[in-house]
Design a protein around this motif. Structure first.
Motif, PDB file in Angstrom:
ATOM      1  N   GLY A 136      -9.161   4.925  -1.229  1.00 13.38           N
ATOM      2  CA  GLY A 136      -8.343   3.721  -1.165  1.00 13.38           C
ATOM      3  C   GLY A 136      -7.348   3.781  -0.020  1.00 13.38           C
ATOM      4  N   ALA A 137      -6.754   4.963   0.201  1.00 16.24           N
ATOM      5  CA  ALA A 137      -5.800   5.135   1.300  1.00 16.24           C
ATOM      6  C   ALA A 137      -6.489   4.955   2.653  1.00 16.24           C
ATOM      7  N   MET A 138      -7.682   5.545   2.781  1.00 15.38           N
ATOM      8  CA  MET A 138      -8.416   5.396   4.035  1.00 15.38           C
ATOM      9  C   MET A 138      -8.813   3.938   4.259  1.00 15.38           C
ATOM     10  N   ALA A 139      -9.250   3.261   3.192  1.00 20.13           N
ATOM     11  CA  ALA A 139      -9.648   1.859   3.326  1.00 20.13           C
ATOM     12  C   ALA A 139      -8.455   0.996   3.728  1.00 20.13           C
ATOM     13  N   MET A 140      -7.275   1.319   3.190  1.00 24.62           N
ATOM     14  CA  MET A 140      -6.089   0.545   3.544  1.00 24.62           C
ATOM     15  C   MET A 140      -5.753   0.713   5.015  1.00 24.62           C
ATOM     16  N   SER A 141      -5.856   1.934   5.526  1.00 25.34           N
ATOM     17  CA  SER A 141      -5.562   2.167   6.941  1.00 25.34           C
ATOM     18  C   SER A 141      -6.597   1.520   7.854  1.00 25.34           C
ATOM     19  N   VAL A 142      -7.852   1.457   7.388  1.00 24.72           N
ATOM     20  CA  VAL A 142      -8.918   0.866   8.204  1.00 24.72           C
ATOM     21  C   VAL A 142      -8.845  -0.658   8.208  1.00 24.72           C
ATOM     22  N   PHE A 143      -8.621  -1.259   7.033  1.00 24.26           N
ATOM     23  CA  PHE A 143      -8.727  -2.718   6.910  1.00 24.26           C
ATOM     24  C   PHE A 143      -7.378  -3.449   6.926  1.00 24.26           C
ATOM     25  N   VAL A 144      -6.298  -2.768   6.528  1.00 22.82           N
ATOM     26  CA  VAL A 144      -4.981  -3.401   6.537  1.00 22.82           C
ATOM     27  C   VAL A 144      -4.266  -3.083   7.843  1.00 22.82           C
ATOM     28  N   TYR A 145      -4.182  -1.799   8.175  1.00 21.81           N
ATOM     29  CA  TYR A 145      -3.626  -1.342   9.446  1.00 21.81           C
ATOM     30  C   TYR A 145      -2.249  -1.948   9.710  1.00 21.81           C
ATOM     31  N   ALA A 146      -1.319  -1.645   8.815  1.00 24.23           N
ATOM     32  CA  ALA A 146       0.057  -2.139   8.960  1.00 24.23           C
ATOM     33  C   ALA A 146       0.971  -1.122   8.299  1.00 24.23           C
ATOM     34  N   GLY A 147       1.551  -0.251   9.107  1.00 19.52           N
ATOM     35  CA  GLY A 147       2.299   0.896   8.599  1.00 19.52           C
ATOM     36  C   GLY A 147       3.344   0.579   7.555  1.00 19.52           C
ATOM     37  N   SER A 148       4.325  -0.255   7.901  1.00 18.11           N
ATOM     38  CA  SER A 148       5.417  -0.533   6.970  1.00 18.11           C
ATOM     39  C   SER A 148       4.906  -1.213   5.711  1.00 18.11           C
ATOM     40  N   SER A 149       3.961  -2.134   5.853  1.00 13.11           N
ATOM     41  CA  SER A 149       3.407  -2.826   4.692  1.00 13.11           C
ATOM     42  C   SER A 149       2.631  -1.873   3.800  1.00 13.11           C
ATOM     43  N   GLN A 150       1.964  -0.913   4.384  1.00 17.98           N
ATOM     44  CA  GLN A 150       1.221   0.056   3.581  1.00 17.98           C
ATOM     45  C   GLN A 150       2.168   0.918   2.752  1.00 17.98           C
ATOM     46  N   PHE A 151       3.294   1.308   3.340  1.00 22.25           N
ATOM     47  CA  PHE A 151       4.282   2.093   2.588  1.00 22.25           C
ATOM     48  C   PHE A 151       4.879   1.267   1.450  1.00 22.25           C
ATOM     49  N   ILE A 152       5.173   0.010   1.734  1.00 24.50           N
ATOM     50  CA  ILE A 152       5.736  -0.858   0.697  1.00 24.50           C
ATOM     51  C   ILE A 152       4.715  -1.073  -0.416  1.00 24.50           C
ATOM     52  N   ALA A 153       3.457  -1.257  -0.049  1.00 30.70           N
ATOM     53  CA  ALA A 153       2.406  -1.432  -1.047  1.00 30.70           C
ATOM     54  C   ALA A 153       2.296  -0.195  -1.938  1.00 30.70           C
ATOM     55  N   LEU A 154       2.430   0.986  -1.343  1.00 30.13           N
ATOM     56  CA  LEU A 154       2.390   2.220  -2.138  1.00 30.13           C
ATOM     57  C   LEU A 154       3.524   2.263  -3.149  1.00 30.13           C
ATOM     58  N   GLY A 155       4.736   1.896  -2.696  1.00 29.88           N
ATOM     59  CA  GLY A 155       5.887   1.903  -3.597  1.00 29.88           C
ATOM     60  C   GLY A 155       5.713   0.932  -4.747  1.00 29.88           C
ATOM     61  N   LEU A 156       5.215  -0.263  -4.454  1.00 32.86           N
ATOM     62  CA  LEU A 156       4.987  -1.257  -5.496  1.00 32.86           C
ATOM     63  C   LEU A 156       3.866  -0.834  -6.434  1.00 32.86           C
ATOM     64  N   LEU A 157       2.849  -0.212  -5.865  1.00 27.50           N
ATOM     65  CA  LEU A 157       1.741   0.277  -6.678  1.00 27.50           C
ATOM     66  C   LEU A 157       2.215   1.355  -7.649  1.00 27.50           C
ATOM     67  N   ALA A 158       3.055   2.261  -7.148  1.00 30.56           N
ATOM     68  CA  ALA A 158       3.593   3.323  -8.006  1.00 30.56           C
ATOM     69  C   ALA A 158       4.486   2.756  -9.106  1.00 30.56           C
ATOM     70  N   ALA A 159       5.142   1.617  -8.811  1.00 23.84           N
ATOM     71  CA  ALA A 159       6.025   0.995  -9.797  1.00 23.84           C
ATOM     72  C   ALA A 159       5.269   0.105 -10.771  1.00 23.84           C
ATOM     73  N   GLY A 160       3.965  -0.031 -10.572  1.00 22.00           N
ATOM     74  CA  GLY A 160       3.152  -0.838 -11.474  1.00 22.00           C
ATOM     75  C   GLY A 160       3.227  -2.327 -11.217  1.00 22.00           C
ATOM     76  N   ALA A 161       3.581  -2.735  -9.989  1.00 24.06           N
ATOM     77  CA  ALA A 161       3.703  -4.155  -9.664  1.00 24.06           C
ATOM     78  C   ALA A 161       2.334  -4.834  -9.680  1.00 24.06           C
ATOM     79  N   ALA A 162       2.340  -6.125  -9.987  1.00 27.04           N
ATOM     80  CA  ALA A 162       1.096  -6.898 -10.009  1.00 27.04           C
ATOM     81  C   ALA A 162       0.588  -7.129  -8.590  1.00 27.04           C
ATOM     82  N   LEU A 163      -0.718  -7.330  -8.467  1.00 26.82           N
ATOM     83  CA  LEU A 163      -1.335  -7.510  -7.155  1.00 26.82           C
ATOM     84  C   LEU A 163      -0.744  -8.679  -6.370  1.00 26.82           C
ATOM     85  N   PRO A 164      -0.491  -9.843  -6.988  1.00 25.55           N
ATOM     86  CA  PRO A 164       0.113 -10.950  -6.225  1.00 25.55           C
ATOM     87  C   PRO A 164       1.481 -10.595  -5.638  1.00 25.55           C
ATOM     88  N   ILE A 165       2.264  -9.815  -6.364  1.00 28.17           N
ATOM     89  CA  ILE A 165       3.576  -9.392  -5.863  1.00 28.17           C
ATOM     90  C   ILE A 165       3.417  -8.484  -4.653  1.00 28.17           C
TER      91      ILE A 165
END
Length: 241
Positions: free
Chosen positions: A43-72
């Motif tokens: 999943g991490a590799m796919a995010m770097s390949v298809f999303v390719y946005a450093g700050s957004s990827q870090f924020i997505a990780l934080g929200l994912l760890a916090a259990g945030a919903a996908l739309p958020i």
């Protein structure tokens, strides 16, 4: 690849190499954080390949760890990347003549580092006919580096779980400073940077990093105002002569 496109391509790679140095720790840290945040290695590799946005990827990780919903997660990362609209608006007059396939590639590859390198290229040379090859070189160099560093981070994260405490993220701040300093050659540039920096600190409390957008708009407004005033003053002096 013909001689001129080839030289532009390699010039883009060369111009981006100093910025890549600062991005290396950033990519590695993302890889080390991925699995501890609930994202698989694939999943991490796919995010770097298809999303390719450093700050957004870090924020997505934080929200994912916090259990945030996908739309958020999607909405928050969208807001964070709104600054790219400012980059795109600057590049549109210089890339409007290109075919759609080139503009799609450039939209995907638009990052802070590539924008800085390409903007410097536009400032130095007035011809834009082959500048898209320069952009391609910068984009592929940064893109390949990001994917490679994500992989390295995933591997090292399993070996050294405490890598995130090593303070490697300081390199990204140094990189951004290095991207800005070469442009501080006149009063409008200094005004834009100082106002944007002050506003970024003053609006740090705003949610979803909206303060960055406010700071950018304020910096642009001040820089543009100073530039127009400088142009008007020069025009007045020329008319007086």
């Amino acid at each position: 690849m013909q001689s001129i496109p080839r030289s532009e391509f390699y010039a883009g790679v060369k111009a981006t190499l100093p910025l890549i140095v600062g991005a290396i720790p950033f990519g590695i840290i993302f890889g080390t954080l991925a699995e501890t945040s609930g994202l698989s290695a694939w999943g991490a590799m796919a995010m770097s390949v298809f999303v390719y946005a450093g700050s957004s990827q870090f924020i997505a990780l934080g929200l994912l760890a916090a259990g945030a919903a996908l739309p958020i997660i999607i909405l928050t990362t969208f807001v964070v990347n709104l600054r790219h609209l400012l980059y795109a608006a600057n590049l549109v007059p210089k890339t409007g003549h290109l075919p759609l396939r080139w503009r799609v590639m450039m939209a995907f590859g638009l990052t802070d580092e590539t924008f800085a390198a390409v903007s410097n290229r536009f400032l130095r040379e007035s011809s834009h006919s082959t500048a898209h090859w320069f952009y391609l070189g910068s984009f592929l160099a940064m893109y390949g580096n990001w994917i490679l560093c994500t992989f390295i981070g995933i591997v090292l994260g399993g070996l050294f779980p405490d890598m995130t405490d090593w303070g490697l993220d300081f390199a990204m701040s140094v990189t951004f400073i290095g991207m800005v300093v070469p442009y501080l050659t006149n009063r409008p540039m200094w005004g834009a940077v100082l106002v944007a920096g002050a506003m970024a600190v003053a609006t740090a409390f705003m949610p979803h990093k909206l303060g960055l957008i406010v700071a950018a708009l304020c910096g642009i407004a001040v820089g543009l105002s100073l530039s127009l005033r400088q142009s008007q003053r020069t025009k007045t002096l020329q008319e007086a002569e």
